[in-house]
Write a protein that holds these residues in place. Structure first.
Motif, PDB file in Angstrom:
ATOM      1  N   SER A  69       0.844  -1.195   0.000  1.00 37.49           N
ATOM      2  CA  SER A  69       0.000   0.000   0.000  1.00 37.49           C
ATOM      3  C   SER A  69       0.873   1.236   0.000  1.00 37.49           C
ATOM      4  O   SER A  69       1.905   1.281   0.686  1.00 37.49           O
ATOM      5  N   ASP A  70       0.446   2.261  -0.747  1.00 35.29           N
ATOM      6  CA  ASP A  70       1.178   3.532  -0.758  1.00 35.29           C
ATOM      7  C   ASP A  70       1.137   4.226   0.590  1.00 35.29           C
ATOM      8  O   ASP A  70       1.914   5.163   0.816  1.00 35.29           O
ATOM      9  N   ARG A  71       0.270   3.780   1.488  1.00 37.16           N
ATOM     10  CA  ARG A  71       0.165   4.412   2.809  1.00 37.16           C
ATOM     11  C   ARG A  71       1.504   4.413   3.536  1.00 37.16           C
ATOM     12  O   ARG A  71       1.839   5.366   4.246  1.00 37.16           O
ATOM     13  N   LEU A  73       4.391   4.899   2.436  1.00 37.36           N
ATOM     14  CA  LEU A  73       5.332   5.899   1.938  1.00 37.36           C
ATOM     15  C   LEU A  73       5.170   7.253   2.625  1.00 37.36           C
ATOM     16  O   LEU A  73       6.066   8.095   2.562  1.00 37.36           O
ATOM     17  N   PRO A 221       9.899   3.148  -2.444  1.00 37.12           N
ATOM     18  CA  PRO A 221       8.737   2.828  -3.279  1.00 37.12           C
ATOM     19  C   PRO A 221       8.855   1.467  -3.967  1.00 37.12           C
ATOM     20  O   PRO A 221       7.875   0.741  -4.091  1.00 37.12           O
TER      21      PRO A 221
END
Length: 252
Positions: A69-71, A73, A221
């Motif tokens: 999940s980008d959370r 980052l 990322p």
């Protein structure tokens, strides 16, 4: 930080004990099967995910066994876990597998634990630093099947003793425990394969880097982190010089 380290150790041990029960309950007919591998991965992931969500609901998690999940980052705290490092060794009834639990905070690994359930051992960032002595002939942890070409060439140049063993976490653990002097990997890994082992290794005074000498960076990322060096600090420059020469040969 002390609480985070204690919890990382407790969770790694708890997942390891669960996995030992899963394997014992499976019976001899399932040893070495894909079904036992899958059950081990799933049960350990469920345990760690549940515990982390309960204890740290605001923290993000990066796991081999869950969707990314980008959370993470934009999170200040990210748990980087490998619920079962070495599914093959686990499923075959061997001891050389591990459970990884690490905490990344604002750019750094601040806590970590590597459970070695087959040895009834947990290595963690609560362990004391070690006064490392210069080794004689370098002992190099390598894959049970065969070293990657780069590592085989490095071993030849170092006249290193090759010590085959299982999972990445177990190999780093062998350096931490003084059974070998170095683990060099160039065959492709991910952040969860090394975050907890590297946190522990750094804490006890071992040298860690990429094979080109650059820093190991976590919670990036791209979860791919293909190579690493973990070694006794007295041989780090020797290993990096040899690797630099070999990498230059490959580029030319």
């Amino acid at each position: 930080m002390a609480d985070d380290t204690a919890i990382a150790g407790a969770l790694a041990r708890g997942a390891g004990e669960l996995l030992l029960r899963v394997r014992a309950d499976a019976g001899p007919q399932r040893i070495g099967t894909a079904g036992l591998k899958d059950e081990g991965d799933r049960r350990a992931q469920e345990f760690l995910a549940r515990e982390l969500a309960t204890r740290f609901p605001d923290d993000a998690v990066l796991s081999e066994e869950a969707a990314d999940s980008d959370r993470r980052l934009t999170s200040d705290r990210v748990w980087i876990i490998d619920p079962l490092d070495g599914t093959r060794e686990f499923s075959e009834g061997r001891h050389d597998w591990a459970v990884h639990v690490a905490l990344w905070e604002r750019g750094e690994l601040t806590a970590g634990a590597v459970a070695l359930p087959g040895l009834d051992t947990v290595l963690s960032t609560a362990d004391p630093a070690t006064p490392w002595a210069a080794p004689g002939r370098v002992r190099l942890a390598v894959s049970r099947s065969r070293p990657t070409p780069l590592v085989q060439r490095l071993a030849d140049q170092l006249d290193a003793e090759l010590v085959p063993m299982g999972s990445a976490g177990y190999k780093v653990g062998a350096v931490v425990r003084g059974e070998v002097d170095a683990y060099v990997h160039s065959g492709g890994q991910y952040q969860w394969d090394s975050a907890a082992p590297v946190a522990v290794a750094r804490h006890v005074g071992l040298f860690t880097s990429r094979v080109d000498g650059s820093p190991l960076v976590y919670n990036g990322p791209d979860v791919y982190l293909p190579d690493l060096v973990v070694c006794n600090p007295h041989v780090s420059q020797q290993i990096l010089r040899r690797l630099d020469s070999l990498l230059e040969e490959d580029r030319s």
